[in-house]
Design a protein around this motif. Structure first.
Motif, PDB file in Angstrom:
ATOM      1  N   VAL A 285       4.827   7.585  -7.136  1.00 39.46           N
ATOM      2  CA  VAL A 285       5.181   7.773  -5.594  1.00 39.46           C
ATOM      3  C   VAL A 285       6.111   6.868  -5.564  1.00 39.46           C
ATOM      4  O   VAL A 285       7.113   6.952  -4.794  1.00 39.46           O
ATOM      5  CB  VAL A 285       3.897   8.056  -4.746  1.00 39.46           C
ATOM      6  N   TYR A 286       6.051   5.559  -5.551  1.00 36.57           N
ATOM      7  CA  TYR A 286       6.666   4.427  -5.231  1.00 36.57           C
ATOM      8  C   TYR A 286       7.864   4.276  -6.051  1.00 36.57           C
ATOM      9  O   TYR A 286       9.016   4.033  -5.291  1.00 36.57           O
ATOM     10  CB  TYR A 286       5.709   3.037  -5.376  1.00 36.57           C
TER      11      TYR A 286
ATOM     12  N   LYS B  94       6.665  -5.271  -8.365  1.00 40.40           N
ATOM     13  CA  LYS B  94       6.817  -4.931  -9.782  1.00 40.40           C
ATOM     14  C   LYS B  94       5.935  -4.212 -10.494  1.00 40.40           C
ATOM     15  O   LYS B  94       6.151  -3.305 -11.249  1.00 40.40           O
ATOM     16  CB  LYS B  94       6.850  -6.275 -10.769  1.00 40.40           C
ATOM     17  N   SER B  95       4.295  -4.355 -10.187  1.00 48.26           N
ATOM     18  CA  SER B  95       3.504  -3.607 -10.505  1.00 48.26           C
ATOM     19  C   SER B  95       3.497  -2.089 -10.284  1.00 48.26           C
ATOM     20  O   SER B  95       3.134  -1.095 -11.077  1.00 48.26           O
ATOM     21  CB  SER B  95       2.182  -4.023 -10.301  1.00 48.26           C
ATOM     22  N   LEU B  96       3.838  -1.823  -8.945  1.00 48.95           N
ATOM     23  CA  LEU B  96       4.025  -0.410  -8.518  1.00 48.95           C
ATOM     24  C   LEU B  96       5.082   0.292  -9.235  1.00 48.95           C
ATOM     25  O   LEU B  96       5.124   1.540  -9.485  1.00 48.95           O
ATOM     26  CB  LEU B  96       4.131  -0.525  -7.027  1.00 48.95           C
ATOM     27  N   LEU B  97       6.113  -0.392  -9.395  1.00 48.55           N
ATOM     28  CA  LEU B  97       7.294   0.320 -10.085  1.00 48.55           C
ATOM     29  C   LEU B  97       7.025   0.741 -11.503  1.00 48.55           C
ATOM     30  O   LEU B  97       7.271   1.796 -11.821  1.00 48.55           O
ATOM     31  CB  LEU B  97       8.639  -0.661 -10.140  1.00 48.55           C
TER      32      LEU B  97
ATOM     33  N   GLY C  34      -1.540   4.059  -4.341  1.00 46.88           N
ATOM     34  CA  GLY C  34      -1.042   2.906  -5.180  1.00 46.88           C
ATOM     35  C   GLY C  34      -1.063   1.571  -4.273  1.00 46.88           C
ATOM     36  O   GLY C  34      -1.096   1.694  -3.138  1.00 46.88           O
ATOM     37  N   MET C  35      -1.339   0.560  -5.006  1.00 47.91           N
ATOM     38  CA  MET C  35      -1.609  -0.712  -4.260  1.00 47.91           C
ATOM     39  C   MET C  35      -1.178  -1.749  -5.287  1.00 47.91           C
ATOM     40  O   MET C  35      -1.664  -2.166  -6.430  1.00 47.91           O
ATOM     41  CB  MET C  35      -3.114  -1.048  -4.023  1.00 47.91           C
TER      42      MET C  35
ATOM     43  N   LEU D 168       0.883  -1.278  -0.222  1.00 40.46           N
ATOM     44  CA  LEU D 168       0.087   0.082  -0.022  1.00 40.46           C
ATOM     45  C   LEU D 168       0.799   1.312   0.066  1.00 40.46           C
ATOM     46  O   LEU D 168       1.916   1.376   0.880  1.00 40.46           O
ATOM     47  CB  LEU D 168      -0.824   0.075   1.242  1.00 40.46           C
ATOM     48  N   VAL D 169       0.584   2.007  -1.097  1.00 35.58           N
ATOM     49  CA  VAL D 169       1.481   3.281  -1.024  1.00 35.58           C
ATOM     50  C   VAL D 169       0.533   4.600  -0.732  1.00 35.58           C
ATOM     51  O   VAL D 169      -0.550   4.900  -1.175  1.00 35.58           O
ATOM     52  CB  VAL D 169       2.130   3.552  -2.565  1.00 35.58           C
TER      53      VAL D 169
END
Length: 573
Positions: A559-560, A551-554, A546-547, A537-538
């Motif tokens: 923000v992540y 890999k998917s968040l990058l 972001g959640m 959780l970002v």
């Protein structure tokens, strides 16, 4: 007073015997002037030495009996006072523990410390002196006046006058000083808070060379307390001089009119001595009563402050549900928002996510993004201002306190250990844990090696706040405490910040073995600490931006990606 009455009932015997023995002592004291008068008028006037000697030994007997009565009264008064203070402290601590974090934040740590210590000490002293003097002093004052009428009726009217005047002075002074004493205790809260802040932040103060500024701030706070104390002191200081003026005026009047009656043969010289002795007793007892009134004024002000806290009802109510059924979702946030009391902007806004049983969840974000606030809502340290939170499939507000506490274990940002042993600290998580279970928790938290090297192992001594341990050691013990618990949901609030990368890596690997047993929430500033989490959780400025997995968040969360690149800039280049 409603909070003191139950304790007077509990210590009913002591509360009755203490003043009764004091009254018995007073009876012996009141008899002394009459015996002295008889020695003068009969023994000395007639030269009867046998009579003088017999009355002399009678005076010694009165003194011994009075001393014995005084000791007995003080014993019972002390028992009642100390028992009352002990009970109030237990009651106050119980009340504090029932309050929500929002209420505790509003009241303040310094106020709680002052009320638990200084205020209750004032109440203890007040109860002690009240039981010893509240009947003795008036009994002697009125008893001396009544006996004065048996000696000489006209001169006894002077006693009536000074008693009325002195009571008006004493109780008038009490009414004036009561709010002043309350103000003094409030200023004492400020000094306590300033002291606690300086002691807790002494390293920061030295690091930034702010010693002089802190000294100046403390002097200002202490000066305000001093001003309040001097103000009430000046008013209270008037009591004794006024009392002495009234009593000495009475003595002059008794001597003046008594001398005339003695010359006329209407009064014996021994009777004059007896009357002067009774005036002296009244003076002494009224001075005691004046001091008692001052002490009681402080005690009443302190008891009101304690009573305010005892009358504060907890705003957080719990349900009756004690058992959980089968569940798939460990934690669910449904459009949850939260605003701290007194804050303008919300700390969390419209947060929604679901965590499955056995998942590991990472929480990351910049400073002030709401990470700690979010996990505080999971453990229900605070209640959401909007939305709904479900824990193991049940609404969190429907759970009873024991069920909630048993389901969630928290490792806070600041490692908190208590004086005792390693074992006693670990048993906070599970009082029934065996040594084997504790050693497994220590092994998972990477604390077993250093604990085994400590003298005594599990029984090794831990000083208050863990002063004899390093920051990393304290963090690993708090992690072990949570792992030793039976909780299914474990929350690690940036609890590995003091660990080096190698130790943290071993800890992460060990925690992965709990995947099927526990649901983990890991709050961290390092992306490396949560990269292997099932879900991340970002947070940014209280919003979930972001959640997903690492890999998917990058790829999809700016923000992540910024946090990751700031920590691994060289690798990214």
């Amino acid at each position: 007073m409603k909070h003191l009455i139950p304790y007077f009932k509990k210590y009913k015997l002591q509360s009755i015997l203490a003043p009764l023995f004091k009254m018995l002592e007073a009876c012996f004291d009141l008899a002394v002037p009459l015996i002295v008068a008889s020695i003068i008028d009969t023994g000395i006037a007639k030269g009867d030495k046998a009579f003088i000697v017999s009355r002399f030994f009678l005076l010694i007997l009165m003194a011994l009996l009075g001393l014995l009565s005084s000791f007995t009264a003080q014993f019972f008064a002390a028992r009642a006072a100390i028992g009352t203070a002990t009970g109030l402290r237990h009651e106050l601590l119980s009340r504090v523990q029932s309050l929500s974090f929002t209420q505790l934040d509003k009241i303040g740590k310094s106020t709680l410390i002052t009320r638990m210590t200084g205020d209750i000490n004032q109440v203890q002293n007040g109860v002690n002196m009240f039981l010893r003097l509240f009947m003795r002093s008036p009994f002697i004052v009125f008893g001396a006046a009544i006996l004065a009428f048996t000696v000489e009726r006209d001169l006894a009217l002077i006693f009536v006058g000074i008693i009325v005047v002195l009571f008006a002075v004493v109780f008038g002074m009490m009414r004036i000083t009561k709010p002043m004493h309350k103000a003094v205790q409030q200023r004492l809260d400020g000094v306590t808070g300033e002291t606690a802040e300086s002691l807790n932040g002494v390293r920061v103060i030295r690091a930034f060379s702010r010693e002089e500024e802190q000294k100046k701030s403390f002097r200002n706070t202490n000066a305000r307390l001093l001003f309040s104390q001097l103000k009430v002191g000046r008013v209270s200081a008037l009591l004794n001089p006024v009392t002495y003026v009234v009593v000495n005026t009475a003595i002059i009047l008794v001597l003046y009119f008594g001398a005339k009656k003695t010359d006329a043969g209407l009064l014996f010289s021994g009777d004059i001595v007896a009357l002067i002795n009774y005036i002296g007793q009244i003076l002494i007892e009224l001075v005691k009563l004046a001091n008692l009134i001052t002490l009681i004024a402080r005690s009443v002000a302190s008891m009101e402050r304690v009573g305010q806290l005892l009358d504060t009802a907890g705003t957080m109510t719990y349900g009756s549900m004690a058992d959980f059924g089968e569940y798939d979702d460990a934690v669910c946030f449904d459009n949850v928002s939260f605003t701290y009391e007194g804050a303008g902007a919300p700390s969390l806004t419209d947060i929604s996510f679901t965590v499955k049983k056995g998942e590991t969840v990472g929480i990351i974000g910049g400073t002030g993004s709401g990470k700690t606030t979010l996990i505080n809502l999971i453990s229900r340290f605070y209640d959401a201002t909007e939305g709904e939170i479900r824990l193991k499939g049940e609404k969190i507000t429907d759970l009873c306190k024991s069920a909630l506490n048993g389901a969630v274990a928290v490792v806070p940002q600041r490692a908190m250990l208590f004086s005792g042993t390693v074992k006693s600290n670990l048993l906070w998580g599970n009082p029934d844990a065996s040594d084997g279970e504790l050693m497994r928790a220590l092994e998972l938290s990477q604390a077993r090696d250093f604990v085994e090297k400590m003298q005594g192992g599990l029984d090794a001594r831990v000083e208050q706040m863990g002063r004899n341990l390093s920051g990393g050691q304290k963090q690993r013990l708090t992690i072990a405490r949570a792992l030793a618990s039976k909780a299914d949901i474990l929350i690690f609030d940036d609890s590995a910040s003091a660990l080096d990368f190698a130790t943290e890596a071993k800890l992460r690997k060990a925690l992965q073995t709990l995947h099927a047993e526990k649901t983990l929430f890991i709050v961290s500033q390092r992306t490396s600490s949560i990269a292997n989490a099932d879900k991340i959780l970002v947070l940014d400025d209280g919003m979930l931006v972001g959640m997903g997995d690492h890999k998917s968040l990058l790829e999809g969360c700016e923000v992540y990606r910024e946090i990751y690149e700031s920590q691994f800039k060289k690798e990214a280049e």
